[in-house]
Design a protein around this motif. Structure first.
Motif, short mmCIF file in Angstrom:
data_model
loop_
_atom_site.label_atom_id
_atom_site.label_comp_id
_atom_site.label_asym_id
_atom_site.label_seq_id
_atom_site.Cartn_x
_atom_site.Cartn_y
_atom_site.Cartn_z
N ILE A 248 5.80 3.12 9.00
CA ILE A 248 7.19 2.82 8.62
C ILE A 248 7.28 2.49 7.13
O ILE A 248 8.32 2.73 6.50
N GLY A 249 6.20 1.96 6.57
CA GLY A 249 6.19 1.73 5.14
C GLY A 249 6.26 3.03 4.36
O GLY A 249 7.01 3.15 3.39
N LEU A 250 5.49 4.02 4.78
CA LEU A 250 5.52 5.33 4.12
C LEU A 250 6.88 5.99 4.29
O LEU A 250 7.41 6.60 3.35
N VAL A 251 7.46 5.88 5.48
CA VAL A 251 8.78 6.46 5.73
C VAL A 251 9.83 5.81 4.84
O VAL A 251 10.67 6.51 4.24
N PHE A 252 9.79 4.50 4.72
CA PHE A 252 10.80 3.80 3.92
C PHE A 252 10.67 4.10 2.43
O PHE A 252 11.67 4.36 1.74
N TRP A 253 9.46 4.06 1.90
CA TRP A 253 9.27 4.18 0.46
C TRP A 253 9.27 5.62 -0.03
O TRP A 253 9.44 5.86 -1.23
N TRP A 254 9.11 6.60 0.86
CA TRP A 254 9.09 8.00 0.42
C TRP A 254 10.40 8.39 -0.30
O TRP A 254 10.35 8.98 -1.38
N PRO A 255 11.58 8.11 0.25
CA PRO A 255 12.81 8.50 -0.46
C PRO A 255 13.00 7.77 -1.79
O PRO A 255 13.78 8.23 -2.63
N ALA B 85 0.80 -1.22 0.00
CA ALA B 85 0.00 0.00 0.00
C ALA B 85 0.84 1.28 0.00
O ALA B 85 0.56 2.20 -0.79
N PRO B 86 1.89 1.42 0.85
CA PRO B 86 2.63 2.69 0.87
C PRO B 86 3.24 3.11 -0.47
O PRO B 86 3.09 4.28 -0.86
N PRO B 87 3.91 2.21 -1.21
CA PRO B 87 4.44 2.66 -2.51
C PRO B 87 3.34 3.12 -3.47
O PRO B 87 3.53 4.09 -4.21
N LEU B 88 2.20 2.43 -3.44
CA LEU B 88 1.10 2.82 -4.33
C LEU B 88 0.56 4.20 -3.95
O LEU B 88 0.23 5.01 -4.83
N LEU B 89 0.46 4.47 -2.66
CA LEU B 89 -0.01 5.79 -2.22
C LEU B 89 0.95 6.89 -2.66
O LEU B 89 0.52 7.94 -3.16
N ILE B 90 2.24 6.66 -2.51
CA ILE B 90 3.22 7.68 -2.88
C ILE B 90 3.26 7.88 -4.39
O ILE B 90 3.31 9.01 -4.88
N LEU B 91 3.22 6.79 -5.15
CA LEU B 91 3.21 6.91 -6.60
C LEU B 91 1.94 7.59 -7.10
O LEU B 91 1.95 8.22 -8.17
N GLY B 92 0.88 7.50 -6.33
CA GLY B 92 -0.38 8.12 -6.73
C GLY B 92 -0.39 9.63 -6.57
O GLY B 92 -1.27 10.30 -7.12
N LEU B 93 0.58 10.16 -5.85
CA LEU B 93 0.66 11.61 -5.64
C LEU B 93 1.39 12.27 -6.81
O LEU B 93 2.40 11.75 -7.29
N THR B 94 0.92 13.41 -7.24
CA THR B 94 1.63 14.19 -8.24
C THR B 94 2.81 14.89 -7.58
O THR B 94 2.85 15.02 -6.35
N PRO B 95 3.80 15.35 -8.37
CA PRO B 95 4.92 16.09 -7.76
C PRO B 95 4.46 17.27 -6.92
O PRO B 95 5.04 17.54 -5.86
#
Length: 277
Positions: A152-159, A82-92
């Motif tokens: 922690i998933g969001l923290v890890f995948w954000w960078p 879920a976290p990578p999909l959420l981050i990829l779903g955001l525009t710059p």
């Protein structure tokens, strides 16, 4: 009384948070100068559905009362899918807005040298036997476990997928992903090859599908190891493709600079010959 394995659960907190996140995303998309593409919107929606569905379905019942295998499946959905999909779903622009709101805390937490140990410490701490068993015995602690996995998933995948508040080089991101995979793999391998059950709760739990506690644990380890290999391999492939495109862009830019320099020299040479002629 233990519920039926096929019964649905209801976690209003996570369901409400998923709905709230969806509403905020739609509002941000409507107000944006460049609204998210369909694939971004689908990615963000899929991430929300994964979180809500894994915690409001028979999967939660199986994880909380019957099977370590199902609990580990739920954990990787919350932390790795879920976290990578959420981050990829955001525009710059959405990411920049989130980074601005996060301020210094987010800037510090999402630095790769901080995010990686946060991920690893959180991952192993959550799966310690004493912590895991306590969470399974106390619903509030189990909800906290779920929230920590998402965090922690969001923290890890954000960078990995975002350029703000930091812009680490793509090669560095690739090394970061590989370090995360290697560092987190030991848990899955331990669960796969152990001949004794780690968690007292699942030794006492009703057995389903004819699996003993050790077999249930071993299959869970295989699931975790395989899933992480696929997810981290996909992230590495994404970064290597990005690295290839960046190198192509640098080469094109260099060729343009060389052509411009050559044209400038030719023009200068022509002017010199004209002057002396």
């Amino acid at each position: 009384m233990i519920p039926s394995p096929t019964s649905f659960t209801f976690e209003p907190l996570f369901l409400a948070l998923a709905v709230l996140a969806g509403v905020l995303y739609v509002r941000a998309a409507r107000a944006a100068a460049e609204p998210p593409s369909r694939w971004r919107a689908a990615s963000f929606g899929a991430g929300l559905v994964m979180i809500a569905a894994s915690l409001n379905s028979p999967l939660e019942t199986l994880a909380a009362h019957y099977s370590l295998l199902m609990h580990l499946l739920q954990n990787v959905i919350l932390a790795d899918w879920a976290p990578p999909l959420l981050i990829l779903g955001l525009t710059p622009s959405m990411r920049r807005a989130i980074a601005a709101r996060g301020g210094r805390a987010m800037r510090a937490l999402t630095r790769p040298k901080v995010a990686l140990p946060v991920w690893l410490v959180g991952w192993y701490l959550i799966h310690l036997a004493v912590v895991y068993d306590y969470a399974l015995e106390n619903p509030w602690a189990l909800n906290l476990e779920h929230a920590l996995l998402i965090a922690i998933g969001l923290v890890f995948w954000w960078p990995v997928f975002s350029d703000v508040p930091h812009d680490p080089p793509t090669l560095g991101r690739t090394g970061y992903v590989l370090a995360g995979f290697v560092g987190s793999a030991f848990l899955g391998l331990a669960l796969t090859f152990s001949g004794s059950a780690f968690y007292d709760f699942y030794e006492r739990a009703p057995r389903i599908w004819g699996l003993s506690p050790v077999q249930d644990q071993n299959f869970g380890g295989i699931l975790m190891t395989s899933e992480q290999a696929l997810v981290f391999l996909a992230a590495t492939a994404y970064l290597l493709i990005r690295l290839f495109h960046e190198e192509e862009a640098r080469e094109r830019a260099q060729r343009e600079r060389d052509r411009a320099r050559l044209a400038e020299l030719q023009e200068h040479d022509w002017d010199e010959r004209t002057w002396h002629g």
